[in-house]
Every structure is written in C-alpha cells, then in structure tokens.
Design a protein around this motif. Sequence first.
Motif, mmCIF file in Angstrom:
data_model
loop_
_atom_site.group_PDB
_atom_site.id
_atom_site.type_symbol
_atom_site.label_atom_id
_atom_site.label_comp_id
_atom_site.label_asym_id
_atom_site.label_seq_id
_atom_site.Cartn_x
_atom_site.Cartn_y
_atom_site.Cartn_z
ATOM 1 N N ASP A 113 41.681 35.827 55.507
ATOM 2 C CA ASP A 113 41.895 36.956 54.595
ATOM 3 C C ASP A 113 43.049 37.849 55.045
ATOM 4 O OD1 ASP A 113 39.818 36.061 53.042
ATOM 5 O OD2 ASP A 113 38.358 37.492 53.846
ATOM 6 N N ARG A 147 46.509 36.482 41.168
ATOM 7 C CA ARG A 147 47.495 37.159 42.011
ATOM 8 C C ARG A 147 47.314 36.711 43.462
ATOM 9 N NH1 ARG A 147 49.527 41.380 38.784
ATOM 10 N NH2 ARG A 147 48.116 41.974 37.090
ATOM 11 N N SER A 184 45.609 36.468 50.357
ATOM 12 C CA SER A 184 44.566 37.022 49.498
ATOM 13 C C SER A 184 44.801 36.534 48.081
ATOM 14 C CB SER A 184 44.563 38.552 49.547
ATOM 15 O OG SER A 184 45.746 39.069 48.959
ATOM 16 N N VAL A 185 43.700 36.368 47.373
ATOM 17 C CA VAL A 185 43.749 35.930 45.981
ATOM 18 C C VAL A 185 42.859 36.862 45.173
ATOM 19 C CG1 VAL A 185 43.350 34.029 44.377
ATOM 20 C CG2 VAL A 185 44.029 33.534 46.738
ATOM 21 N N ARG A 186 43.418 37.387 44.105
ATOM 22 C CA ARG A 186 42.670 38.273 43.202
ATOM 23 C C ARG A 186 42.808 37.723 41.792
ATOM 24 N NH1 ARG A 186 45.282 43.568 42.922
ATOM 25 N NH2 ARG A 186 45.697 43.290 40.719
ATOM 26 N N VAL A 187 41.719 37.676 41.081
ATOM 27 C CA VAL A 187 41.718 37.172 39.707
ATOM 28 C C VAL A 187 41.429 38.331 38.774
ATOM 29 C CG1 VAL A 187 40.625 35.574 38.101
ATOM 30 C CG2 VAL A 187 40.957 34.895 40.488
ATOM 31 N N ASP A 188 42.326 38.528 37.801
ATOM 32 C CA ASP A 188 42.187 39.605 36.820
ATOM 33 C C ASP A 188 42.261 39.027 35.416
ATOM 34 O OD1 ASP A 188 42.262 41.681 38.800
ATOM 35 O OD2 ASP A 188 44.445 41.515 38.857
#
Length: 126
Positions: free
Chosen positions: A7, A24, A11-15
């Motif tokens: 981490d 992202r 990092s991976v962010r889903v929106d």
Amino acid sequence: MPEEDLDKIVSVRVDGHGAAVIVRIAGEIDALTESTVRKPLFACLAAKPPAVVIDLEGVTFIGSTGLRLLAQACEQARRDTVAVSIVATTHAVLRLLEITGLDGHLPITGSVRDALAGATANADAG
C-alpha cells in the motif's frame, strides 16, 4: 512482501462517475504490485459497465508487467464491449508507452475529463 507494505508502493481507488467507472492508480506498477492493481481493475471490467477509465496520472513508474496488465485490460474490455480509456500524462508513463509502440494500440487520453467525455459520446452513439 506484506500487503500493507504494498500500500506504500501503489494505491488503487475506484470511483463511479455516472455510468462510467474510474480506476485511479498511483505509485508504481511492476511485478511486485501487479496483483494489487489487477484485482480491482479486472473486478471493474467483470461488472461490464458501459465505460472504464484507467487513470494513471499518479503513476510514478510502470514496468513491462504494468504495460502487459494495461494491454490485457484493454483486450478484456474489447471482448466484453466495455469502452475503456487510459489517462496518461506523466513522462514516466508516456515515454514507455511511446518506446514500446503501445501508444498507437491503446486508447490513451490526456485527462479524465476527456476520457469521460469520450465515454459519454460513445454511450450516446450506441
């Protein structure tokens, strides 16, 4: 390497954004972090939304494993008729895409806004 240490590297962010999904990614995409990126990215593709935007604006390094991952994601999207765009703006990412010739084969855009506009246009046309 423990997942909590990964981490710190990626990092991976889903929106959600209307009918589109934005994935992202920030940090490094390489052999060590590939599974951390693959899981959420391919989970989004498996849901078969009308459009997926892969945002690489926060990526500081991408290795051959990361390039292969992008190509596989685009192939999966094509098979599932999911519109996909890759947002690439950093020198680290753009240069490698150019050197490998992938910039001519992958759907690269210069901003999330452009990618979303393209996704909306494709949805309206379909």
